[in-house]
Design a protein around this motif. Structure first.
Motif, PDB file in Angstrom:
ATOM      1  N   ASN A  96     -16.448  25.069  30.552  1.00  0.00           N
ATOM      2  CA  ASN A  96     -15.180  25.781  30.452  1.00  0.00           C
ATOM      3  C   ASN A  96     -14.898  26.199  29.011  1.00  0.00           C
ATOM      4  O   ASN A  96     -15.129  25.421  28.080  1.00  0.00           O
ATOM      5  N   TYR A 141      -9.571  21.872  28.082  1.00  0.00           N
ATOM      6  CA  TYR A 141     -10.954  22.172  28.454  1.00  0.00           C
ATOM      7  C   TYR A 141     -11.155  22.111  29.975  1.00  0.00           C
ATOM      8  O   TYR A 141     -12.285  22.103  30.444  1.00  0.00           O
ATOM      9  N   ASN A 142     -10.060  22.076  30.744  1.00  0.00           N
ATOM     10  CA  ASN A 142     -10.154  21.825  32.175  1.00  0.00           C
ATOM     11  C   ASN A 142     -10.135  23.067  33.053  1.00  0.00           C
ATOM     12  O   ASN A 142     -10.300  22.963  34.265  1.00  0.00           O
ATOM     13  N   GLY A 152     -15.944  23.015  26.806  1.00  0.00           N
ATOM     14  CA  GLY A 152     -16.150  21.640  27.232  1.00  0.00           C
ATOM     15  C   GLY A 152     -16.957  21.587  28.509  1.00  0.00           C
ATOM     16  O   GLY A 152     -16.854  22.484  29.364  1.00  0.00           O
ATOM     17  N   PHE A 180     -17.202  20.003  31.836  1.00  0.00           N
ATOM     18  CA  PHE A 180     -16.241  19.349  32.739  1.00  0.00           C
ATOM     19  C   PHE A 180     -17.002  18.704  33.890  1.00  0.00           C
ATOM     20  O   PHE A 180     -17.814  19.359  34.552  1.00  0.00           O
ATOM     21  N   ASN A 229     -11.407  13.080  35.764  1.00  0.00           N
ATOM     22  CA  ASN A 229     -12.543  13.872  35.327  1.00  0.00           C
ATOM     23  C   ASN A 229     -12.867  13.521  33.891  1.00  0.00           C
ATOM     24  O   ASN A 229     -12.081  12.889  33.183  1.00  0.00           O
ATOM     25  N   VAL A 258     -14.500  15.246  30.204  1.00  0.00           N
ATOM     26  CA  VAL A 258     -14.842  16.467  29.494  1.00  0.00           C
ATOM     27  C   VAL A 258     -15.623  16.094  28.243  1.00  0.00           C
ATOM     28  O   VAL A 258     -15.179  15.284  27.433  1.00  0.00           O
TER      29      VAL A 258
END
Length: 328
Positions: free
Chosen positions: A66, A78-79, A131, A133, A157, A159
């Protein structure tokens, strides 16, 4: 940078997986835990990391690269994947990576994941920031292991930061106020100041002092300030200035139709850089009518209630008066 994220925490649930980066030979700073890679134009390389499944069951995992964005709190995020890029973005790190987007890992085992990177063919200065992910699939649906009556509303999650650079030359920061506009979310009415960091470098330690005035008037009707924020390279930052409060005395506060000015004083990079930015914006009756359908304005309800009570008192008084006359 390896981060673990939770969303809508409702129950204490174990994280039964982790990720482990494998060192890269072109790592710029070997003392940090994320990928900070020096690349040359057109360079191809493969970076690897492991997904460790510590659970007694097999699992599949979503993997995405991402591009870094900036959220409304002034935090680099970064999601999010495939978000519309900034108009000044030259190289999108999401387009430079090839990798499996679904990875299966057996119970009590690890699997190595390879990400093939191709650096931009042309030279660039600054940072391409993103990032890696990683998220276990079916977390919300897979709640059979939880106690009766408890639903899993957590999603975990990881990252792993990914930054590409060709050199460490300093870039002159450039920040613009693209527009200001009224918006609403989750019962909150606010004026958004959309700022654009249009250069490929992180703006650090950002402070914003925002004021809203009627156009051509010094009277401040709204203000907000916040410090210790960051902006991702080539990203937009929607800085909100609250109009109302979700509860309390200002719940029904609204901007009247008219033209206003958003005035920003912004400092960044330990006050080394500063900007004074202004944009006019307009609030219309049509906008407020649409907004009030989402966040009803109850400011007149008390007068309706008092009026209804007054009418009932008059009716009751009339009935009593008629009753007394008839009784005579």
């Amino acid at each position: 940078m390896v981060t673990e994220n939770t969303v809508n925490a409702a129950a204490a649930t174990p994280v039964n997986y982790s990720i482990t980066p494998e060192p890269a030979s072109n790592q710029i700073d070997k003392n940090i835990s994320y990928y900070d890679l020096k690349v040359t134009p057109g360079q191809k390389e493969t970076i690897k990391f492991k997904i460790n499944n510590d659970d007694i069951n097999n699992h599949t995992y979503k993997v995405l690269v991402n591009r870094a964005t900036t959220d409304v709190n002034g935090v680099i995020d970064y999601n999010l994947h495939n978000i519309a890029p900034d108009s000044d973005l030259q190289d999108n790190i999401e387009k430079l990576a090839t990798y499996p987007q679904t990875v299966a890992v057996d119970a009590r085992s690890s699997k190595e994941v390879a990400i093939d990177l191709t650096a931009p063919k042309s030279e660039f200065t600054g940072e391409l920031l993103g990032g890696i992910f990683v998220e276990e699939n079916d977390q919300v649906a897979n709640d059979s292991k939880l106690p009766k009556g408890v639903s899993l509303k957590n999603k975990y999650n990881y990252v792993l930061g990914l930054q590409l650079q060709q050199n460490t030359a300093t870039i002159k920061p450039d920040l613009k106020l693209v527009k200001a506009f009224q918006a609403v979310k989750s019962g909150q009415v606010y004026v958004d100041a959309e700022m654009d960091n249009d250069v490929p470098t992180i703006e650090k330690n950002v402070t914003v002092d925002a004021k809203v005035t009627p156009k051509d008037s010094p009277k401040i009707i709204l203000k907000a300030d916040k410090a210790k924020m960051s902006m991702a390279p080539n990203s937009d930052f929607d800085y909100p200035v609250d109009v109302n409060s979700v509860t309390g005395a200002n719940k029904n506060k609204r901007l009247k139709p008219g033209t206003y000015t958003m005035d920003l004083s912004v400092k960044a990079n330990n006050n080394k850089n500063s900007w004074n930015l202004k944009r006019n914006f307009t609030v219309t009756s049509e906008q407020n009518a649409k907004l009030n359908k989402t966040v009803p304005n109850r400011s007149k309800d008390i007068w309706i209630i008092l009026g209804s009570i007054a009418i009932l008192i008059v009716i009751a008084g009339s009935v009593i008066l008629i009753y007394r006359k008839n009784k005579r």
